[in-house]
Scaffold this motif. Structure first.
Motif, PDB file in Angstrom:
ATOM      1  N   GLY A 174       0.798  -1.218   0.000  1.00 17.89           N
ATOM      2  CA  GLY A 174       0.000   0.000   0.000  1.00 17.89           C
ATOM      3  C   GLY A 174       0.832   1.271   0.000  1.00 17.89           C
ATOM      4  O   GLY A 174       0.322   2.354  -0.256  1.00 17.89           O
ATOM      5  N   SER A 175       2.161   1.167   0.297  1.00 16.38           N
ATOM      6  CA  SER A 175       3.005   2.356   0.182  1.00 16.38           C
ATOM      7  C   SER A 175       3.347   2.559  -1.283  1.00 16.38           C
ATOM      8  O   SER A 175       2.933   1.801  -2.141  1.00 16.38           O
ATOM      9  N   ARG A 176       4.099   3.605  -1.562  1.00 19.44           N
ATOM     10  CA  ARG A 176       4.398   3.951  -2.952  1.00 19.44           C
ATOM     11  C   ARG A 176       5.894   3.884  -3.214  1.00 19.44           C
ATOM     12  O   ARG A 176       6.707   4.055  -2.322  1.00 19.44           O
ATOM     13  N   ALA A 177       6.214   3.652  -4.477  1.00 16.63           N
ATOM     14  CA  ALA A 177       7.616   3.618  -4.893  1.00 16.63           C
ATOM     15  C   ALA A 177       8.132   5.048  -5.017  1.00 16.63           C
ATOM     16  O   ALA A 177       7.552   5.860  -5.722  1.00 16.63           O
ATOM     17  N   ALA A 178       9.208   5.359  -4.327  1.00 16.52           N
ATOM     18  CA  ALA A 178       9.808   6.699  -4.388  1.00 16.52           C
ATOM     19  C   ALA A 178      10.646   6.857  -5.659  1.00 16.52           C
ATOM     20  O   ALA A 178      10.893   7.975  -6.103  1.00 16.52           O
ATOM     21  N   GLN A 180      14.901   3.743   1.388  1.00 19.66           N
ATOM     22  CA  GLN A 180      14.833   4.991   0.633  1.00 19.66           C
ATOM     23  C   GLN A 180      13.990   4.853  -0.623  1.00 19.66           C
ATOM     24  O   GLN A 180      13.577   5.846  -1.205  1.00 19.66           O
ATOM     25  N   ALA A 181      13.736   3.635  -1.069  1.00 18.50           N
ATOM     26  CA  ALA A 181      12.997   3.411  -2.306  1.00 18.50           C
ATOM     27  C   ALA A 181      11.495   3.403  -2.107  1.00 18.50           C
ATOM     28  O   ALA A 181      10.738   3.328  -3.060  1.00 18.50           O
ATOM     29  N   VAL A 182      11.050   3.508  -0.849  1.00 21.74           N
ATOM     30  CA  VAL A 182       9.624   3.442  -0.530  1.00 21.74           C
ATOM     31  C   VAL A 182       9.224   4.700   0.229  1.00 21.74           C
ATOM     32  O   VAL A 182       9.975   5.201   1.063  1.00 21.74           O
ATOM     33  N   THR A 183       8.029   5.219  -0.069  1.00 23.97           N
ATOM     34  CA  THR A 183       7.543   6.409   0.604  1.00 23.97           C
ATOM     35  C   THR A 183       6.047   6.299   0.849  1.00 23.97           C
ATOM     36  O   THR A 183       5.358   5.514   0.193  1.00 23.97           O
ATOM     37  N   ASP A 184       5.576   7.078   1.804  1.00 31.19           N
ATOM     38  CA  ASP A 184       4.139   7.145   2.056  1.00 31.19           C
ATOM     39  C   ASP A 184       3.517   8.346   1.368  1.00 31.19           C
ATOM     40  O   ASP A 184       2.309   8.429   1.224  1.00 31.19           O
ATOM     41  N   SER A 185       4.359   9.298   0.969  1.00 27.20           N
ATOM     42  CA  SER A 185       3.832  10.495   0.315  1.00 27.20           C
ATOM     43  C   SER A 185       4.640  10.786  -0.935  1.00 27.20           C
ATOM     44  O   SER A 185       5.843  10.557  -0.981  1.00 27.20           O
ATOM     45  N   LEU A 186       3.967  11.292  -1.932  1.00 29.28           N
ATOM     46  CA  LEU A 186       4.621  11.618  -3.197  1.00 29.28           C
ATOM     47  C   LEU A 186       4.958  13.100  -3.253  1.00 29.28           C
ATOM     48  O   LEU A 186       4.301  13.922  -2.624  1.00 29.28           O
TER      49      LEU A 186
END
Length: 190
Positions: free
Chosen positions: A71-75, A87-93
């Motif tokens: 459910g997280s996003r790819a940074a 570092q490759a995963v983020t919760d906010s874009l």
């Protein structure tokens, strides 16, 4: 002679034991199972758990965190077969909802010499024109947040990517295109 042979056998046994423990010192980590483009949501099938011997210089995500990352996003763009790092995963874009990203090319004279970091709060200030006219009016300023900084070696300029409210993005881009702007770094203490 017997003592030398015994020492060689002992050294060989120690070397074998060391090699065996080095090879068997593996950890469960997450690997990307399917290509994921920057900003896409990470689904359950996009990640897999593998056992690998991890170099201490790497910081892969432990396999136990697989369910937490769904459910997280790819940074960044993630390619199948690569180890997943935090570092490759983020919760906010970036830019987020209602924000825009504007790149501003600045000469060393248009910005402080203090290094800029992602998250710094800055003001972009309109500077006088080619003739140096100074007016009694307050200069136009736009508050922004630094997202990224890169240096263009060929020109000596620095490109600063800033996040601004969507309604101010066009005005800032137009002002930045004239080259008549300066960047002011505000206090980092909050």
């Amino acid at each position: 002679m017997f003592a030398v042979c015994a020492a060689l056998v002992a050294a060989g046994a120690l070397g074998t034991a060391f090699a065996f423990t080095s090879v068997n010192d593996t950890h469960e980590v997450l690997v990307v199972a399917n290509d994921i483009k920057r900003g896409e949501t990470i689904d359950a099938g996009d990640l897999a758990v593998v056992r690998v011997s991890v170099d201490p210089a790497l910081t892969p995500v432990p396999g136990s965190q697989k369910a937490q990352l769904e459910g997280s996003r790819a940074a960044v763009d993630l390619w199948a077969g690569t180890l997943l790092t935090e570092q490759a995963v983020t919760d906010s874009l970036v830019p987020g909802q209602g924000e825009s990203l504007v790149g501003i090319s600045l000469t060393p004279a248009q910005m402080p010499s203090e290094p800029l970091y992602s998250g710094d709060i800055v003001r972009i200030v309109t500077t006088p024109g080619d003739q140096g006219e100074v007016t009694d009016k307050e200069p136009v300023t736009i508050e922004a947040t630094v997202v990224g900084v890169s240096r263009v070696e060929e020109t000596g300029e620095t490109v600063v990517d800033v996040s601004v409210p969507e309604r101010e993005a066009a005005d800032l881009a137009a002002r930045a295109a004239t080259g008549r702007v300066a960047l002011v770094l505000d206090a980092r203490e909050r």
